[in-house]
Design an enzyme around this catalytic site. Structure first.
Site, PDB file in Angstrom:
ATOM      1  N   HIS A  78       0.745  -1.134  -0.003  1.00  0.00           N
ATOM      2  CA  HIS A  78      -0.085  -0.163   0.028  1.00  0.00           C
ATOM      3  C   HIS A  78       0.619   1.287  -0.193  1.00  0.00           C
ATOM      4  O   HIS A  78       0.487   2.233  -0.683  1.00  0.00           O
ATOM      5  CB  HIS A  78      -1.033  -0.079   1.309  1.00  0.00           C
ATOM      6  CG  HIS A  78      -1.763   1.336   1.307  1.00  0.00           C
ATOM      7  ND1 HIS A  78      -3.068   1.119   1.143  1.00  0.00           N
ATOM      8  CD2 HIS A  78      -1.378   2.526   1.592  1.00  0.00           C
ATOM      9  CE1 HIS A  78      -3.647   2.419   1.443  1.00  0.00           C
ATOM     10  NE2 HIS A  78      -2.490   3.205   1.658  1.00  0.00           N
ATOM     11  N   GLU A  79       1.887   1.326   0.825  1.00  0.00           N
ATOM     12  CA  GLU A  79       2.816   2.403   0.881  1.00  0.00           C
ATOM     13  C   GLU A  79       3.683   2.354  -0.092  1.00  0.00           C
ATOM     14  O   GLU A  79       4.115   3.919  -0.597  1.00  0.00           O
ATOM     15  CB  GLU A  79       3.404   2.587   2.275  1.00  0.00           C
ATOM     16  CG  GLU A  79       2.499   2.439   3.663  1.00  0.00           C
ATOM     17  CD  GLU A  79       1.374   3.554   3.644  1.00  0.00           C
ATOM     18  OE1 GLU A  79       1.737   4.724   3.004  1.00  0.00           O
ATOM     19  OE2 GLU A  79       0.402   3.543   4.122  1.00  0.00           O
ATOM     20  N   HIS A  82       2.037   4.366  -3.150  1.00  0.00           N
ATOM     21  CA  HIS A  82       2.016   5.660  -3.097  1.00  0.00           C
ATOM     22  C   HIS A  82       3.309   6.247  -3.423  1.00  0.00           C
ATOM     23  O   HIS A  82       3.455   7.152  -4.314  1.00  0.00           O
ATOM     24  CB  HIS A  82       1.762   6.072  -1.685  1.00  0.00           C
ATOM     25  CG  HIS A  82       0.407   6.110  -0.994  1.00  0.00           C
ATOM     26  ND1 HIS A  82      -0.662   6.766  -1.698  1.00  0.00           N
ATOM     27  CD2 HIS A  82      -0.139   5.183   0.063  1.00  0.00           C
ATOM     28  CE1 HIS A  82      -1.549   6.326  -1.008  1.00  0.00           C
ATOM     29  NE2 HIS A  82      -1.411   5.604   0.091  1.00  0.00           N
TER      30      HIS A  82
END
Length: 170
Positions: A78-79, A82
């Protein structure tokens, strides 16, 4: 605040996961993005944060220790997504179509905006306030601003100024 020690095996699992997804992304995108820096200084109920300019991922050590592999499998990609989206597209909506595309098409993981981990151990103490129509729980930061006279808070329903009642026993 004392620093939690993350066992080396858990740190290695985080790095293995990160490297796996970074390799997938670099192959799919035809890029050679470097390995982001990982640290374990995220606080509060956030599982992680991506710091775009410094190409860094901050992970919540408490939630990592409590959830181990499910945390790694969900939060690390998820990170990373980004960071990759920022490098690929510059400034776009944090969980917009580019991020969903990066998660689902490139990293091949479900695009979930929020985690479902139990957060009781990392939730901050709250303070009960009241207006005419209901009770409100304010964070310690907001409570301290009220005490210092820096802020006042009003109910969104009735518009009345909130009055302090008690500290929640969390």
């Amino acid at each position: 605040m004392s620093t939690l020690r993350i066992p080396i095996a858990l740190q290695q699992a985080v790095m293995q996961c990160l490297r796996h997804y970074l390799q997938l992304a670099n192959q799919h995108l035809g890029t050679a993005y470097p390995e982001p820096k990982i640290n374990y200084h995220q606080r509060g109920t956030n599982a992680g944060s991506a710091y775009l300019q410094s190409f860094e991922i901050r992970l919540n050590p408490v939630l990592l220790l409590e959830n181990k592999q499910p945390f790694i499998d969900e939060v690390v990609p998820h990170e990373l997504a980004h960071l990759l989206v920022y490098r690929q597209f510059d400034r776009v909506a944090p969980h917009g179509k580019e991020w969903r595309w990066m998660m689902e098409q490139v990293l091949k993981v479900p695009a979930s905006r929020t985690h479902q981990f139990e957060v009781a151990s990392v939730r901050s103490k709250t303070f009960n306030y009241q207006c005419k129509c209901q009770q409100h729980a304010l964070t310690i930061r907001r409570h301290n601003k009220v005490l210092r006279g820096e802020s006042e808070y009003r109910c969104r329903q009735c518009g009345e100024k909130l009055q302090f009642i008690t500290i929640n026993p969390d």
